[in-house]
Motif scaffolding. Structure first.
Motif, mmCIF file in Angstrom:
data_model
loop_
_atom_site.group_PDB
_atom_site.id
_atom_site.type_symbol
_atom_site.label_atom_id
_atom_site.label_comp_id
_atom_site.label_asym_id
_atom_site.label_seq_id
_atom_site.Cartn_x
_atom_site.Cartn_y
_atom_site.Cartn_z
ATOM 1 N N ILE A 139 0.830 -1.211 0.000
ATOM 2 C CA ILE A 139 0.000 0.000 0.000
ATOM 3 C C ILE A 139 0.859 1.253 0.000
ATOM 4 O O ILE A 139 0.685 2.151 -0.821
ATOM 5 N N ARG A 140 1.800 1.324 0.920
ATOM 6 C CA ARG A 140 2.547 2.570 1.060
ATOM 7 C C ARG A 140 3.711 2.653 0.080
ATOM 8 O O ARG A 140 4.138 3.752 -0.264
ATOM 9 N N ARG A 141 4.262 1.510 -0.369
ATOM 10 C CA ARG A 141 5.350 1.471 -1.333
ATOM 11 C C ARG A 141 6.540 2.338 -0.903
ATOM 12 O O ARG A 141 6.494 3.054 0.075
ATOM 13 N N GLU A 142 7.594 2.292 -1.662
ATOM 14 C CA GLU A 142 8.754 3.133 -1.391
ATOM 15 C C GLU A 142 8.592 4.432 -2.169
ATOM 16 O O GLU A 142 8.481 4.426 -3.393
ATOM 17 N N ARG A 143 8.571 5.515 -1.453
ATOM 18 C CA ARG A 143 8.433 6.812 -2.107
ATOM 19 C C ARG A 143 9.588 7.705 -1.718
ATOM 20 O O ARG A 143 10.164 7.570 -0.656
ATOM 21 N N SER A 144 9.896 8.664 -2.554
ATOM 22 C CA SER A 144 11.135 9.428 -2.390
ATOM 23 C C SER A 144 11.042 10.393 -1.236
ATOM 24 O O SER A 144 10.401 11.428 -1.336
ATOM 25 N N GLY A 145 11.689 10.039 -0.135
ATOM 26 C CA GLY A 145 11.884 10.970 0.970
ATOM 27 C C GLY A 145 10.649 11.442 1.683
ATOM 28 O O GLY A 145 10.654 12.519 2.262
ATOM 29 N N LEU A 146 9.557 10.691 1.653
ATOM 30 C CA LEU A 146 8.349 11.154 2.332
ATOM 31 C C LEU A 146 8.495 10.978 3.834
ATOM 32 O O LEU A 146 8.787 9.886 4.309
ATOM 33 N N PRO A 147 8.307 12.029 4.612
ATOM 34 C CA PRO A 147 8.456 11.907 6.073
ATOM 35 C C PRO A 147 7.255 11.212 6.689
ATOM 36 O O PRO A 147 6.122 11.415 6.261
ATOM 37 N N ILE A 148 7.517 10.379 7.683
ATOM 38 C CA ILE A 148 6.429 9.733 8.407
ATOM 39 C C ILE A 148 5.872 10.684 9.459
ATOM 40 O O ILE A 148 4.684 10.693 9.743
#
Length: 394
Positions: free
Chosen positions: A129-138
């Motif tokens: 669902i969340r996948r790897e995305r570029s630099g997204l902060p949690i």
């Protein structure tokens, strides 16, 4: 240590205890701050980071909006769209309350036709669902730098949207496509908001979260875009849930607890603080009552002994009558204080205020007659004073 000094020490100690307890109670009350003003994107928070404006916007346009405070296993059956904002705590420890079963339940719900609006990363979700995305902060950190993005999809339901104002925070600018069914919706040089098919459902991903908060929702065409997107996702209306559990309103069956303070509600904690205050006051009272002994004034000698000593003294100086007058004047003041008579009453007025058959009155009248005798003997004076003393005792 003198008694006044000890009293000041007790007062200072009691004041310190009360001050500490008041600060403790204030800290407890701060834990129960009204969540409507919390600095979190709660669906009912009026803070600038809250999402109440978004919830009201959807309600005014015919959608049912509710707060979701459970783990994903308990997602209601009537849920059509789930809005998930990022956790605003620096340490998102609430992820430990979500099991693999929870993540699987959410994934299955989306695959079966659910709609998920995912605002940046979320540690609770599966990689699918969340996948790897570029630099997204949690962790959500607000930025004052903004930029404007435009629609990237030539769709009829996006024609009225000219620009959307999002944050220009580093690491929250663009999404990275990973699948062929990934459709960019907003962006400039890259995609800021994208849509992808997931089974029978849809996932809307956003690289920024604050453009839908109370402060930014009505900037540019932000409200117009999100409303158009929701209408496309739910053209026949439906029920929209906001994931408020992730913001601190989690209601779970089993949470890690330790001790009284973990189980007790805030009201009980405040009541316990009041009990501590009562105990402190009780201890202070007991300490004052049973504290260190204080010196007491020596008791006054009996009237007869005092008179006999004074009479012998004056008799040796051939002054029996002045000694007798001094003793009787002291007796007058004592009787006035004892019977509540005016301090200026004479000995005769004191005697006349007593009942006629009173032995004390008769003794006083004899003493008054003796005061008028110039040749009063020491023996007679002592006899009269002892009689008055015996009358007082009876």
């Amino acid at each position: 240590m003198h008694a006044p000094a000890r009293n000041w020490v007790r007062i200072l100690v009691l004041a310190g205890l009360l001050g500490a307890l008041l600060l403790f109670m204030r800290a407890l009350l701060n834990e129960s701050v009204d969540p409507r003003f919390a600095n979190k994107p709660l669906s009912y928070s009026q803070h600038r980071n809250g999402a109440k404006a978004l919830a009201r916007l959807l309600e005014r346009n015919g959608y049912t909006v509710r707060s979701f405070k459970r783990t994903f296993r308990y997602l209601p059956k009537d849920a059509d769209l789930l809005v998930m904002f990022p956790n605003t705590d620096m340490l998102p420890t609430r992820a430990q309350y979500y099991t693999e079963e929870d993540s699987g339940a959410l994934e299955q719900w989306v695959r079966q036709g659910g709609r998920l609006l995912l605002m940046t990363g979320d540690a609770r979700l599966r990689e699918t669902i969340r996948r790897e995305r570029s630099g997204l902060p949690i962790v959500a950190v607000r930025s004052d730098q903004v930029r404007e993005v435009k629609p990237l999809l030539d769709a009829e339901w996006l024609h009225e949207v000219q620009k959307v104002r999002v944050s220009n925070r580093l690491g929250a600018q663009n999404l990275t496509p990973a699948q062929s069914d990934w459709v960019p919706l907003l962006g400039d040089t890259g995609a800021t908001v994208a849509l992808r098919k997931f089974g029978k459902g849809y996932i809307v991903e956003s690289a920024d979260w604050q453009w839908l908060t109370n402060l930014d929702l009505h900037e540019a065409d932000n409200a117009l875009f999100i409303l158009a997107l929701v209408r496309w996702l739910l053209p026949e209306g439906g029920t929209i849930y906001f994931d408020d559990a992730w913001q601190g309103d989690l209601i779970a069956d089993e949470l890690p607890r330790s001790g009284f303070w973990a189980y007790a509600p805030t009201g009980l904690k405040v009541a316990f603080a009041h009990l501590l205050v009562a105990v402190a006051v009780a201890l202070y009272s007991l300490g004052k009552r049973f504290g260190l002994p204080t010196p007491t004034r020596p008791p006054a000698p009996p009237l007869g002994e005092f008179v006999e000593a004074m009479t012998n003294l004056y008799a040796s100086g051939r002054a029996v009558r002045p000694a007798f007058e001094t003793v009787m004047d002291d007796l007058r003041r004592r009787l006035c204080a004892r019977f509540g008579l005016p301090a200026g009453f004479t000995l005769l007025q004191v005697a006349q205020s007593l009942p006629p058959e009173s032995p004390l009155r008769n003794a006083l009248m004899e003493a008054i007659e003796a005061l008028n005798q110039p040749d009063l003997s020491p023996q007679k004076a002592i006899q009269l004073v002892k009689r008055v003393d015996e009358s007082l005792q009876s």
